[in-house]
Motif scaffolding. Structure first.
Motif: not given
Length: 126
Positions: A9-19
């Motif tokens: 869920g959420g925005e992919l680029v933001e989520e991957l960057t955070r992870e």
């Protein structure tokens, strides 16, 4: 080492960057597979390769892609190129800016890079 990040869920680029940031990954190659509900990609303009033409598709897409994580680079730390298959068997390809996940998921297979061995000089390689 290769590991998987599942984004549900959420925005992919933001989520991957955070992870990737939270996991302390220094540099990595990335392979993506999954589905998104809508997405924005860009390509170079035909008459000016320095012009970035963004297009947003407000429809679902079957996503596959590759990219790299380079947090030392200012601006575009996560660099992803994707192809999204949309209704009618149409492939939409380009540099990923955003991809929203509401219904589906994306798996990111992350392979961390290690420093390359020093190049040897002369004829002998091992």
């Amino acid at each position: 080492m290769t590991f998987r990040i599942e984004v549900t869920g959420g925005e992919l680029v933001e989520e991957l960057t955070r992870e990737l940031t939270e996991r302390g990954v220094k540099e990595a190659g990335i392979v993506l597979v999954g589905g998104v509900d809508r997405f924005t990609i860009s390509n170079m303009a035909a008459k000016n390769v320095l012009e970035d033409v963004e297009t947003t598709y407000d429809q679902p897409g079957e996503l596959t892609g590759t990219g790299e994580w380079r947090p030392k680079i200012e601006g575009s730390q996560l660099h992803l190129h994707v192809t999204c298959g949309t209704e009618g068997d149409i492939a939409r390809a380009g540099h990923l800016h955003e991809a929203w996940i509401e219904t589906f998921f994306v798996h990111a297979y992350v392979t961390q890079l290690v420093p390359a061995p020093e190049r040897r000089t002369g004829k002998a390689w091992s």
